[in-house]
Design a protein around this motif. Structure first.
Motif, PDB file in Angstrom:
ATOM      1  N   ARG A 162      40.874  70.582 -17.639  1.00  0.00           N
ATOM      2  CA  ARG A 162      40.276  69.271 -17.938  1.00  0.00           C
ATOM      3  C   ARG A 162      38.946  69.308 -17.285  1.00  0.00           C
ATOM      4  NH1 ARG A 162      43.495  66.474 -21.197  1.00  0.00           N
ATOM      5  NH2 ARG A 162      46.030  66.392 -20.233  1.00  0.00           N
ATOM      6  N   VAL A 163      38.097  68.320 -17.908  1.00  0.00           N
ATOM      7  CA  VAL A 163      36.780  67.820 -17.246  1.00  0.00           C
ATOM      8  C   VAL A 163      36.815  66.407 -17.052  1.00  0.00           C
ATOM      9  CG1 VAL A 163      35.459  69.526 -18.484  1.00  0.00           C
ATOM     10  CG2 VAL A 163      35.815  67.454 -19.678  1.00  0.00           C
ATOM     11  N   LEU A 164      36.036  66.064 -16.166  1.00  0.00           N
ATOM     12  CA  LEU A 164      35.875  64.568 -15.850  1.00  0.00           C
ATOM     13  C   LEU A 164      34.583  63.947 -16.314  1.00  0.00           C
ATOM     14  CD1 LEU A 164      37.358  64.555 -12.231  1.00  0.00           C
ATOM     15  CD2 LEU A 164      38.412  64.058 -14.246  1.00  0.00           C
ATOM     16  N   LEU A 165      34.573  63.009 -17.214  1.00  0.00           N
ATOM     17  CA  LEU A 165      33.305  62.284 -17.581  1.00  0.00           C
ATOM     18  C   LEU A 165      33.227  61.131 -17.003  1.00  0.00           C
ATOM     19  CD1 LEU A 165      31.345  62.339 -20.098  1.00  0.00           C
ATOM     20  CD2 LEU A 165      32.928  61.171 -21.349  1.00  0.00           C
ATOM     21  N   SER A 166      32.030  60.773 -16.578  1.00  0.00           N
ATOM     22  CA  SER A 166      31.692  59.465 -16.077  1.00  0.00           C
ATOM     23  C   SER A 166      31.943  58.272 -16.852  1.00  0.00           C
ATOM     24  CB  SER A 166      30.073  59.361 -15.677  1.00  0.00           C
ATOM     25  OG  SER A 166      29.404  59.713 -16.890  1.00  0.00           O
ATOM     26  N   ALA A 167      32.738  57.393 -16.639  1.00  0.00           N
ATOM     27  CA  ALA A 167      33.133  56.248 -17.460  1.00  0.00           C
ATOM     28  C   ALA A 167      31.817  55.233 -17.480  1.00  0.00           C
ATOM     29  CB  ALA A 167      34.367  55.472 -16.859  1.00  0.00           C
ATOM     30  N   GLN A 168      31.116  55.215 -16.613  1.00  0.00           N
ATOM     31  CA  GLN A 168      29.776  54.428 -16.476  1.00  0.00           C
ATOM     32  C   GLN A 168      28.822  55.134 -15.736  1.00  0.00           C
ATOM     33  OE1 GLN A 168      30.717  50.213 -15.736  1.00  0.00           O
ATOM     34  NE2 GLN A 168      28.591  49.917 -15.096  1.00  0.00           N
ATOM     35  N   HIS A 169      27.560  55.046 -16.233  1.00  0.00           N
ATOM     36  CA  HIS A 169      26.494  55.794 -15.603  1.00  0.00           C
ATOM     37  C   HIS A 169      25.262  55.057 -15.705  1.00  0.00           C
ATOM     38  CE1 HIS A 169      24.436  58.848 -13.437  1.00  0.00           C
ATOM     39  NE2 HIS A 169      23.572  58.996 -14.506  1.00  0.00           N
ATOM     40  N   CYS A 170      24.204  54.795 -14.630  1.00  0.00           N
ATOM     41  CA  CYS A 170      22.965  54.065 -14.805  1.00  0.00           C
ATOM     42  C   CYS A 170      21.951  55.127 -14.646  1.00  0.00           C
ATOM     43  CB  CYS A 170      23.048  52.951 -14.091  1.00  0.00           C
ATOM     44  SG  CYS A 170      24.119  51.479 -14.472  1.00  0.00           S
ATOM     45  N   LEU A 171      21.036  55.202 -15.572  1.00  0.00           N
ATOM     46  CA  LEU A 171      19.722  56.123 -15.045  1.00  0.00           C
ATOM     47  C   LEU A 171      18.786  55.429 -14.098  1.00  0.00           C
ATOM     48  CD1 LEU A 171      19.104  57.569 -18.671  1.00  0.00           C
ATOM     49  CD2 LEU A 171      20.133  58.719 -16.418  1.00  0.00           C
ATOM     50  N   VAL A 214      33.441  52.748 -23.663  1.00  0.00           N
ATOM     51  CA  VAL A 214      34.126  51.699 -24.057  1.00  0.00           C
ATOM     52  C   VAL A 214      35.542  52.220 -24.624  1.00  0.00           C
ATOM     53  CG1 VAL A 214      34.523  49.761 -25.406  1.00  0.00           C
ATOM     54  CG2 VAL A 214      32.073  50.224 -24.367  1.00  0.00           C
ATOM     55  N   SER A 215      35.363  53.225 -25.481  1.00  0.00           N
ATOM     56  CA  SER A 215      36.645  53.628 -26.349  1.00  0.00           C
ATOM     57  C   SER A 215      36.556  55.057 -26.464  1.00  0.00           C
ATOM     58  CB  SER A 215      37.293  52.837 -27.108  1.00  0.00           C
ATOM     59  OG  SER A 215      36.293  52.908 -28.183  1.00  0.00           O
ATOM     60  N   ILE A 216      37.845  55.685 -26.350  1.00  0.00           N
ATOM     61  CA  ILE A 216      38.089  57.162 -26.812  1.00  0.00           C
ATOM     62  C   ILE A 216      38.771  57.188 -28.167  1.00  0.00           C
ATOM     63  CG2 ILE A 216      38.716  59.373 -26.308  1.00  0.00           C
ATOM     64  CD1 ILE A 216      38.221  58.645 -23.416  1.00  0.00           C
ATOM     65  N   ASP A 217      38.410  57.535 -29.236  1.00  0.00           N
ATOM     66  CA  ASP A 217      39.318  57.362 -30.515  1.00  0.00           C
ATOM     67  C   ASP A 217      40.045  56.021 -30.809  1.00  0.00           C
ATOM     68  OD1 ASP A 217      38.484  59.808 -31.537  1.00  0.00           O
ATOM     69  OD2 ASP A 217      40.166  60.862 -30.638  1.00  0.00           O
ATOM     70  N   GLY A 218      39.152  54.981 -30.459  1.00  0.00           N
ATOM     71  CA  GLY A 218      39.588  53.854 -30.699  1.00  0.00           C
ATOM     72  C   GLY A 218      40.447  53.066 -29.412  1.00  0.00           C
ATOM     73  N   LYS A 219      40.883  54.102 -28.381  1.00  0.00           N
ATOM     74  CA  LYS A 219      41.689  53.638 -27.334  1.00  0.00           C
ATOM     75  C   LYS A 219      40.895  53.332 -25.902  1.00  0.00           C
ATOM     76  CE  LYS A 219      45.537  55.998 -29.319  1.00  0.00           C
ATOM     77  NZ  LYS A 219      46.270  57.283 -29.275  1.00  0.00           N
ATOM     78  N   VAL A 220      41.462  52.527 -25.278  1.00  0.00           N
ATOM     79  CA  VAL A 220      40.812  52.114 -23.826  1.00  0.00           C
ATOM     80  C   VAL A 220      40.908  53.317 -22.911  1.00  0.00           C
ATOM     81  CG1 VAL A 220      40.542  50.503 -22.058  1.00  0.00           C
ATOM     82  CG2 VAL A 220      40.836  49.698 -24.302  1.00  0.00           C
ATOM     83  N   PRO A 221      39.925  53.819 -22.402  1.00  0.00           N
ATOM     84  CA  PRO A 221      40.135  55.106 -21.562  1.00  0.00           C
ATOM     85  C   PRO A 221      40.739  54.713 -20.410  1.00  0.00           C
ATOM     86  CG  PRO A 221      37.567  54.539 -21.642  1.00  0.00           C
ATOM     87  CD  PRO A 221      38.545  53.647 -22.535  1.00  0.00           C
ATOM     88  N   ARG A 222      41.552  55.729 -19.821  1.00  0.00           N
ATOM     89  CA  ARG A 222      42.083  55.412 -18.290  1.00  0.00           C
ATOM     90  C   ARG A 222      40.962  55.888 -17.552  1.00  0.00           C
ATOM     91  NH1 ARG A 222      47.682  58.118 -17.791  1.00  0.00           N
ATOM     92  NH2 ARG A 222      48.081  56.393 -19.185  1.00  0.00           N
ATOM     93  N   VAL A 223      40.518  55.170 -16.418  1.00  0.00           N
ATOM     94  CA  VAL A 223      39.473  55.491 -15.564  1.00  0.00           C
ATOM     95  C   VAL A 223      40.185  55.783 -14.073  1.00  0.00           C
ATOM     96  CG1 VAL A 223      37.284  54.832 -14.556  1.00  0.00           C
ATOM     97  CG2 VAL A 223      37.931  54.309 -16.931  1.00  0.00           C
ATOM     98  N   THR A 224      39.647  56.837 -13.486  1.00  0.00           N
ATOM     99  CA  THR A 224      40.218  57.151 -12.163  1.00  0.00           C
ATOM    100  C   THR A 224      39.487  56.169 -11.044  1.00  0.00           C
ATOM    101  OG1 THR A 224      38.461  58.757 -11.804  1.00  0.00           O
ATOM    102  CG2 THR A 224      40.562  59.553 -12.589  1.00  0.00           C
ATOM    103  N   GLU A 225      39.970  56.070  -9.968  1.00  0.00           N
ATOM    104  CA  GLU A 225      39.386  55.370  -8.848  1.00  0.00           C
ATOM    105  C   GLU A 225      38.090  55.865  -8.528  1.00  0.00           C
ATOM    106  OE1 GLU A 225      41.782  55.670  -5.185  1.00  0.00           O
ATOM    107  OE2 GLU A 225      43.392  55.120  -6.383  1.00  0.00           O
ATOM    108  N   ASP A 226      37.552  56.946  -8.817  1.00  0.00           N
ATOM    109  CA  ASP A 226      35.988  57.395  -8.459  1.00  0.00           C
ATOM    110  C   ASP A 226      35.417  57.159  -9.691  1.00  0.00           C
ATOM    111  OD1 ASP A 226      37.302  59.459  -9.897  1.00  0.00           O
ATOM    112  OD2 ASP A 226      36.196  61.069  -8.459  1.00  0.00           O
ATOM    113  N   GLY A 227      35.839  56.774 -10.691  1.00  0.00           N
ATOM    114  CA  GLY A 227      34.846  56.209 -11.949  1.00  0.00           C
ATOM    115  C   GLY A 227      34.794  57.156 -13.127  1.00  0.00           C
ATOM    116  N   PHE A 228      35.928  58.160 -13.163  1.00  0.00           N
ATOM    117  CA  PHE A 228      35.712  59.253 -14.201  1.00  0.00           C
ATOM    118  C   PHE A 228      36.963  59.019 -15.305  1.00  0.00           C
ATOM    119  CE2 PHE A 228      32.894  60.784 -10.862  1.00  0.00           C
ATOM    120  CZ  PHE A 228      31.811  61.359 -11.530  1.00  0.00           C
ATOM    121  N   ILE A 229      36.842  59.807 -16.197  1.00  0.00           N
ATOM    122  CA  ILE A 229      37.905  59.755 -17.283  1.00  0.00           C
ATOM    123  C   ILE A 229      38.152  61.156 -17.478  1.00  0.00           C
ATOM    124  CG2 ILE A 229      38.281  59.431 -19.575  1.00  0.00           C
ATOM    125  CD1 ILE A 229      35.961  57.290 -19.751  1.00  0.00           C
TER     126      ILE A 229
END
Length: 151
Positions: free
Chosen positions: A32-41, A60-75
């Motif tokens: 797996r890889v972890l992708l930031s669910a939200q990020h500000c530049l 907002v979504s992955i293939d139309g589904k709401v992503p599951r975000v970990t406690e530290d803000g990653f998918i």
């Protein structure tokens, strides 16, 4: 006694360093890889001695589904898998608060070749730079910093 104080100080420092979180902040599965669910530049402007707050992006979504975000803000995402990410971008005022009128959306296509090795964190930026950016152009990067530093 004079020799014990430096020894105890060194021991205390070493034990404190061992209790700090690692750079990866936990184990990431190798499949797996972890992708930031939200990020500000943001970008520091040397000559003005201030921080410029750039755009923020949220997955907002992955293939139309709401992503599951970990406690530290990653998918957590699988390797070698194609899918479509829908994102929302917003620009910010000089104080860092969002400008609601600037909200836009954009798609980001992940191919089977995008993530080929696991165990890493990735960041999806709203744009390649924090300043002078127009629109929402999701850019994938390994760093939290903008891909392009603005002059």
């Amino acid at each position: 006694m004079p020799r014990i104080l430096p020894f105890l100080s060194a021991l205390l420092i070493l034990s404190g360093c061992q209790s700090l979180p690692s750079g990866t902040q936990g184990n990431i599965p190798t499949d797996r890889v972890l992708l930031s669910a939200q990020h500000c530049l943001s970008e520091y402007i040397d000559d003005l001695d201030k921080v410029h707050f750039g755009p923020c992006l949220k997955v907002v979504s992955i293939d139309g589904k709401v992503p599951r975000v970990t406690e530290d803000g990653f998918i957590a995402l699988p390797l070698a898998t194609a899918f479509s990410l829908e994102t929302s971008c917003v620009y910010r005022h000089a104080d860092g608060t969002p400008i609601p009128a600037t909200v836009t959306t954009a798609s980001f296509e992940v191919t089977a070749d995008t993530f080929t090795s696991g165990g890493r964190r990735w960041y999806l930026h709203a744009h390649k730079q924090a300043r002078g950016a127009i629109g929402c152009e999701p850019t994938l990067a390994r760093s939290v910093y903008p891909t392009v530093k603005t002059n």
